[in-house]
Design a protein around this motif. Structure first.
Motif, PDB file in Angstrom:
ATOM      1  N   LEU A  11       0.799  -1.222   0.000  1.00 33.19           N
ATOM      2  CA  LEU A  11       0.000   0.000   0.000  1.00 33.19           C
ATOM      3  C   LEU A  11       0.836   1.279   0.000  1.00 33.19           C
ATOM      4  CD1 LEU A  11      -2.700  -0.970   2.654  1.00 33.19           C
ATOM      5  CD2 LEU A  11      -2.997  -0.870   0.165  1.00 33.19           C
ATOM      6  N   PHE A  23      -8.310   6.498   0.831  1.00 27.85           N
ATOM      7  CA  PHE A  23      -9.151   5.885   1.853  1.00 27.85           C
ATOM      8  C   PHE A  23     -10.645   6.143   1.671  1.00 27.85           C
ATOM      9  CE2 PHE A  23      -4.950   6.558   3.611  1.00 27.85           C
ATOM     10  CZ  PHE A  23      -4.650   5.285   4.061  1.00 27.85           C
ATOM     11  N   ASP A  25     -12.935   4.909  -0.393  1.00 24.47           N
ATOM     12  CA  ASP A  25     -13.715   3.675  -0.537  1.00 24.47           C
ATOM     13  C   ASP A  25     -12.982   2.512   0.108  1.00 24.47           C
ATOM     14  OD1 ASP A  25     -15.869   4.761  -1.949  1.00 24.47           O
ATOM     15  OD2 ASP A  25     -14.735   4.679  -3.818  1.00 24.47           O
ATOM     16  N   SER A  26     -12.635   2.673   1.370  1.00 27.87           N
ATOM     17  CA  SER A  26     -11.806   1.652   2.015  1.00 27.87           C
ATOM     18  C   SER A  26     -12.567   0.833   3.047  1.00 27.87           C
ATOM     19  CB  SER A  26     -10.577   2.295   2.647  1.00 27.87           C
ATOM     20  OG  SER A  26     -10.963   3.242   3.626  1.00 27.87           O
ATOM     21  N   ASP A  27     -13.891   0.676   2.865  1.00 27.63           N
ATOM     22  CA  ASP A  27     -14.600  -0.244   3.737  1.00 27.63           C
ATOM     23  C   ASP A  27     -14.204  -1.668   3.318  1.00 27.63           C
ATOM     24  OD1 ASP A  27     -16.050   0.141   1.295  1.00 27.63           O
ATOM     25  OD2 ASP A  27     -17.734  -0.930   2.189  1.00 27.63           O
ATOM     26  N   LEU A  31     -12.586  -2.781  -0.273  1.00 23.25           N
ATOM     27  CA  LEU A  31     -11.155  -3.083  -0.216  1.00 23.25           C
ATOM     28  C   LEU A  31     -10.868  -4.505  -0.683  1.00 23.25           C
ATOM     29  CD1 LEU A  31      -8.353  -2.114   0.552  1.00 23.25           C
ATOM     30  CD2 LEU A  31      -8.788  -2.893   2.874  1.00 23.25           C
ATOM     31  N   TRP A  34     -10.963  -4.607  -4.467  1.00 21.72           N
ATOM     32  CA  TRP A  34      -9.759  -4.004  -5.037  1.00 21.72           C
ATOM     33  C   TRP A  34      -8.545  -4.923  -4.835  1.00 21.72           C
ATOM     34  CZ3 TRP A  34      -5.201  -1.967  -2.849  1.00 21.72           C
ATOM     35  CH2 TRP A  34      -4.418  -1.219  -3.726  1.00 21.72           C
ATOM     36  N   LEU A  54      -5.046  -0.668   7.305  1.00 23.25           N
ATOM     37  CA  LEU A  54      -5.340   0.601   6.629  1.00 23.25           C
ATOM     38  C   LEU A  54      -5.084   1.790   7.543  1.00 23.25           C
ATOM     39  CD1 LEU A  54      -8.589   0.087   4.555  1.00 23.25           C
ATOM     40  CD2 LEU A  54      -6.278   0.462   3.743  1.00 23.25           C
ATOM     41  N   ARG A  58      -2.484   4.782   6.932  1.00 20.36           N
ATOM     42  CA  ARG A  58      -2.865   6.197   6.976  1.00 20.36           C
ATOM     43  C   ARG A  58      -1.911   6.975   7.883  1.00 20.36           C
ATOM     44  NH1 ARG A  58      -8.066   8.927   6.386  1.00 20.36           N
ATOM     45  NH2 ARG A  58      -9.040   6.887   6.293  1.00 20.36           N
TER      46      ARG A  58
END
Length: 65
Positions: A11, A23, A25-27, A31, A34, A54, A58
């Motif tokens: 990442l 972040f 659409d990082s539910d 995820l 993707w 995640l 971040r």
């Protein structure tokens, strides 16, 4: 632990390039979709492990406060 570390490395440059935009659409379901396309091995992690990784990405790779 090793899989989470490898996911963080995977990442790194994506987060550095997109910053907080990465972040949006990082539910976990988004995820997993993707990751399934780009690095399926990471889908072995639980939702909690994905979210923790995640959050760590971040903290490490964005310029936030």
């Amino acid at each position: 632990a090793r899989l989470r570390a490898r996911l963080l490395e995977f990442l790194k440059f994506r987060v550095l390039a997109a910053q907080d935009g990465f972040f949006h659409d990082s539910d976990p379901p988004a995820l997993r979709g993707w990751l399934g396309q780009h690095w399926p091995e990471a889908c072995e992690l639980t939702d909690d492990e994905l979210l923790a990784t995640l959050e760590q990405a971040r903290q490490l790779y964005t310029e936030g406060p």
